[in-house]
Write an enzyme that holds these catalytic residues in place. Structure first.
Site, PDB file in Angstrom:
ATOM      1  N   GLU A  17      -4.950   2.278   2.553  1.00  0.00           N
ATOM      2  CA  GLU A  17      -4.941   1.154   3.487  1.00  0.00           C
ATOM      3  C   GLU A  17      -5.074   1.637   4.920  1.00  0.00           C
ATOM      4  O   GLU A  17      -5.752   1.010   5.750  1.00  0.00           O
ATOM      5  CB  GLU A  17      -3.646   0.345   3.317  1.00  0.00           C
ATOM      6  CG  GLU A  17      -3.590  -0.943   4.116  1.00  0.00           C
ATOM      7  CD  GLU A  17      -2.973  -0.818   5.498  1.00  0.00           C
ATOM      8  OE1 GLU A  17      -2.950  -1.819   6.230  1.00  0.00           O
ATOM      9  OE2 GLU A  17      -2.505   0.293   5.863  1.00  0.00           O
ATOM     10  N   HIS A  58       0.832  -1.207   0.000  1.00  0.00           N
ATOM     11  CA  HIS A  58       0.000   0.000   0.000  1.00  0.00           C
ATOM     12  C   HIS A  58       0.863   1.253   0.000  1.00  0.00           C
ATOM     13  O   HIS A  58       1.871   1.343   0.702  1.00  0.00           O
ATOM     14  CB  HIS A  58      -1.012   0.005   1.145  1.00  0.00           C
ATOM     15  CG  HIS A  58      -0.477   0.183   2.526  1.00  0.00           C
ATOM     16  ND1 HIS A  58      -0.189   1.433   3.064  1.00  0.00           N
ATOM     17  CD2 HIS A  58      -0.200  -0.708   3.503  1.00  0.00           C
ATOM     18  CE1 HIS A  58       0.231   1.286   4.309  1.00  0.00           C
ATOM     19  NE2 HIS A  58       0.249  -0.005   4.599  1.00  0.00           N
ATOM     20  N   ASP A  66       3.575  -5.944   3.701  1.00  0.00           N
ATOM     21  CA  ASP A  66       3.439  -4.811   4.619  1.00  0.00           C
ATOM     22  C   ASP A  66       4.581  -4.891   5.624  1.00  0.00           C
ATOM     23  O   ASP A  66       5.452  -5.761   5.512  1.00  0.00           O
ATOM     24  CB  ASP A  66       2.073  -4.840   5.316  1.00  0.00           C
ATOM     25  CG  ASP A  66       1.537  -3.447   5.636  1.00  0.00           C
ATOM     26  OD1 ASP A  66       2.326  -2.589   6.074  1.00  0.00           O
ATOM     27  OD2 ASP A  66       0.321  -3.224   5.452  1.00  0.00           O
ATOM     28  N   HIS A 115       4.634   3.807  12.774  1.00  0.00           N
ATOM     29  CA  HIS A 115       3.777   4.995  12.902  1.00  0.00           C
ATOM     30  C   HIS A 115       4.457   6.123  13.681  1.00  0.00           C
ATOM     31  O   HIS A 115       3.793   6.905  14.356  1.00  0.00           O
ATOM     32  CB  HIS A 115       2.422   4.644  13.519  1.00  0.00           C
ATOM     33  CG  HIS A 115       1.492   3.977  12.562  1.00  0.00           C
ATOM     34  ND1 HIS A 115       0.117   3.990  12.703  1.00  0.00           N
ATOM     35  CD2 HIS A 115       1.725   3.271  11.423  1.00  0.00           C
ATOM     36  CE1 HIS A 115      -0.438   3.324  11.713  1.00  0.00           C
ATOM     37  NE2 HIS A 115       0.523   2.873  10.926  1.00  0.00           N
TER      38      HIS A 115
END
Length: 354
Positions: free
Chosen positions: A208, A66, A232, A319
């Site tokens: 995504e 993604h 991923d 993240h």
């Protein structure tokens, strides 16, 4: 990893691609795959697909990643020129304050997410504010000046770039998951170089991070695909702050990670493991008891059920603006994808014995 492959990776990681605003990154990706794909297409929302045409009687495999990254979006311009923001995807409120950011307006605008100096705060009352309570300072003295440069709905990303660490490791924002789109493209290139019998798609999906939206579109559109391999990142658990009691062991430098359970079809798990063994590629295993948290969760329920598999890149500090991977893991993953494509014809049809 050869120089042109590393340049492609750096170009992807240096191109902002928050969910819903992936077009610049998709342009980088499609330009690269056009060099070796038989055909490249892009749908209405920006999902990009490249294909190596194989034997019509052989199976069709899609290698996917993604393109989108987490970020922020301008939701208000205040009278004093500051910008209020909202999340795009799972942005972490504990790492955002005090960071350099770029507002991707018609022309990029630099700013910072404000953090009151420690001298002016009461440490006993320190807490992590919600993203909705944080603000971006672009230096504008008032709303009129700010609106000359930005407007509501402009996306915002951290301004960090790719940094070289020791031992072939890199740090960057958005490794989740431009590294996956790199692997899908490189897997396709290496499969084409091997002239595999299978027809192989490389796919770079959008959105995504906000609910697997691009995968839901692609899962329907690619109605001839026999198997999806979703690439991923996954959490590396080899840094001091991770509780290994809650998360299985995954290490940087120990190879790509093959998922087992949930969406991960057992026939594809076997194919991946056998392909790794045959090509001498070190791999790790990871349990997915409920869901994978990747595009595979959308692919495998498309069209009544499509065999799917998640293969992941070990990633520290997901993240955050400083995600860390080992480029050796990434290169090995591209090799593994090509090996899977090469073995698909012998392994098909993909089913379970009942």
């Amino acid at each position: 990893m050869r120089d042109f492959q590393r340049t492609f990776l750096d170009d992807l990681l240096s191109t902002a691609s928050p969910s819903g605003f992936e077009a610049p990154s998709q342009r980088v990706w499609t330009e690269y795959v056009r060099e070796f794909a038989d055909e490249v297409s892009v749908d209405a929302y920006g999902n990009a697909v490249a294909v190596h045409e194989g034997d019509p009687d052989a199976p069709t495999v899609a290698l996917t990643g993604h393109a989108d990254e987490i970020g922020f979006i301008v939701r208000d311009v205040l009278d004093d020129g500051f910008l209020r923001i909202a999340r795009i995807g799972g942005s972490d409120r504990t790492v955002s304050k005090g960071q350099h950011v770029t507002v991707h307006a018609d022309e990029p605008v630099q700013g910072v997410i404000g953090q009151t100096a420690i001298h002016l705060r009461d440490p006993a009352k320190d807490e992590y504010e919600e993203i909705s309570g944080q603000f971006v300072d672009i230096g504008a003295p008032d709303a009129e000046t700010a609106r000359e440069h930005v407007e509501v709905g402009d996306p915002v990303t951290f301004s960090t770039e790719v940094e070289e660490l020791v031992d072939d490791r890199i740090a960057a924002r958005g490794i989740d998951n431009r590294a996956g789109t790199w692997a899908a493209a490189e897997g396709l290139r290496r499969a084409a170089d091997r002239d595999v019998d299978a027809t192989v798609y490389a796919v770079s999906t959008v959105q995504e991070e906000v609910g697997l939206k691009g995968a839901q579109m692609v899962g329907v559109d690619l109605d001839a695909v026999d198997a999806f391999v979703a690439v991923d990142v996954t959490h590396a658990t080899d840094n001091p702050d991770v509780d290994r009691e809650r998360q299985g062991p995954v290490e940087l430098g120990a190879g790509p990670v093959i998922g087992r359970g949930s969406a991960n079809h057992p026939a594809l798990v076997d194919l991946a493991r056998e392909s790794a063994t045959g090509d001498g590629i070190d791999v790790q295993l990871q349990a997915a008891g409920t869901r994978t948290g990747t595009d595979a969760d959308a692919f495998y329920t498309a069209r009544g059920g499509v065999p799917s598999l998640t293969i992941s890149i070990p990633n520290r500090y997901m993240h955050t603006p400083v995600e860390v991977i080992d480029t050796g893991d990434l290169n090995a993953l591209a090799d593994l994808l090509a090996a899977i494509a090469n073995g698909a014809a012998d392994a098909a049809p993909f089913g379970v014995d009942v």
